[in-house]
Design a protein around this motif. Sequence first.
Motif, PDB file in Angstrom:
ATOM      1  N   ILE A 222      -5.763  -5.891  -5.124  1.00 24.85           N
ATOM      2  CA  ILE A 222      -4.953  -4.719  -4.823  1.00 24.85           C
ATOM      3  C   ILE A 222      -3.475  -5.071  -4.969  1.00 24.85           C
ATOM      4  O   ILE A 222      -3.012  -6.051  -4.381  1.00 24.85           O
ATOM      5  CB  ILE A 222      -5.232  -4.220  -3.393  1.00 24.85           C
ATOM      6  CG1 ILE A 222      -6.722  -3.922  -3.200  1.00 24.85           C
ATOM      7  CG2 ILE A 222      -4.404  -2.967  -3.088  1.00 24.85           C
ATOM      8  CD1 ILE A 222      -7.092  -3.549  -1.778  1.00 24.85           C
ATOM      9  N   PRO A 223      -2.699  -4.301  -5.732  1.00 21.96           N
ATOM     10  CA  PRO A 223      -1.254  -4.556  -5.843  1.00 21.96           C
ATOM     11  C   PRO A 223      -0.596  -4.547  -4.464  1.00 21.96           C
ATOM     12  O   PRO A 223      -0.912  -3.687  -3.626  1.00 21.96           O
ATOM     13  CB  PRO A 223      -0.756  -3.389  -6.700  1.00 21.96           C
ATOM     14  CG  PRO A 223      -1.967  -2.953  -7.477  1.00 21.96           C
ATOM     15  CD  PRO A 223      -3.127  -3.164  -6.554  1.00 21.96           C
ATOM     16  N   PRO A 224       0.320  -5.504  -4.174  1.00 20.86           N
ATOM     17  CA  PRO A 224       0.924  -5.604  -2.839  1.00 20.86           C
ATOM     18  C   PRO A 224       1.561  -4.319  -2.328  1.00 20.86           C
ATOM     19  O   PRO A 224       1.389  -3.961  -1.155  1.00 20.86           O
ATOM     20  CB  PRO A 224       1.984  -6.704  -3.032  1.00 20.86           C
ATOM     21  CG  PRO A 224       1.461  -7.535  -4.154  1.00 20.86           C
ATOM     22  CD  PRO A 224       0.766  -6.570  -5.067  1.00 20.86           C
ATOM     23  N   SER A 225       2.282  -3.616  -3.184  1.00 22.14           N
ATOM     24  CA  SER A 225       2.946  -2.389  -2.728  1.00 22.14           C
ATOM     25  C   SER A 225       1.927  -1.318  -2.369  1.00 22.14           C
ATOM     26  O   SER A 225       2.105  -0.571  -1.391  1.00 22.14           O
ATOM     27  CB  SER A 225       3.894  -1.867  -3.801  1.00 22.14           C
ATOM     28  OG  SER A 225       3.196  -1.597  -5.010  1.00 22.14           O
ATOM     29  N   VAL A 226       0.854  -1.250  -3.130  1.00 22.84           N
ATOM     30  CA  VAL A 226      -0.208  -0.288  -2.844  1.00 22.84           C
ATOM     31  C   VAL A 226      -0.878  -0.621  -1.514  1.00 22.84           C
ATOM     32  O   VAL A 226      -1.139   0.263  -0.684  1.00 22.84           O
ATOM     33  CB  VAL A 226      -1.251  -0.268  -3.979  1.00 22.84           C
ATOM     34  CG1 VAL A 226      -2.448   0.603  -3.595  1.00 22.84           C
ATOM     35  CG2 VAL A 226      -0.629   0.236  -5.271  1.00 22.84           C
TER      36      VAL A 226
END
Length: 245
Positions: A222-226
């Motif tokens: 999962i992308p960190p910002s997401v």
Amino acid sequence: MNLLDFLFLVVAGFFSGLVGFVTGLASIVSYPALLSVGLSPVSANMTNTVALVAVGVGALANSSREVADTGPKLVRWSLYSAAGGTIGALILWLAPEGSFESVVPAMVVFASLALLLQPKIRELSGGGDRPGIYSAALFAVAVYGGYFGAGAGVIFLAATLILTSETVWRATILKSFFLGIANLVAALIFAFSGQVHWVAALAMALGALAGGWCGPPVVKKIPPSVLRVAVAIAGFVLALWLWVK
């Protein structure tokens, strides 16, 4: 408790373990599940704490290298977590019921908002690590985790991402480890309370162990910002649930 209740708690434990590792909101699944099979609120809370030790164990089994890379700080922060978990458990055991839950939704909302605004807060604060403030925050979160725990992961993530230079991935790993310690010492205290439903705790723990083990690979994709925004939104949902329940 019949066999269907036992199997239901195993399944609920798996999802609480997975959700707990990814978002820090294990109790939003596990606590209502324990209430639904007939446990009283205090018994469900204590049983939940005992069972969720397995989330940390499962996560650690699949991410031990990342935890070990924390270095000498690991021991110090672990002691803060253990001390906080002990105090939180004693508060739950000895304080009047309902004396703390009234402020919990506000705490979770504050942490979720801080998590959502974390990049801006870090920018305004000038960045950098603040070990003294972070240690105090970790202790406070562990007290809350030992007492009730719902939303403790959101508060932990917010504090870690604002007060340290850890990445979202590392903060998520450390969240499960340190909250696992707080849960463990609280569970040892609750074992003498007479209010832990051990069969329910076993069922929930079996599922939570598997869910916690599955957590690290999921978070890594999962992308960190997401992930940060998703956890914040889930925190707002949890606060609403805690407020209306």
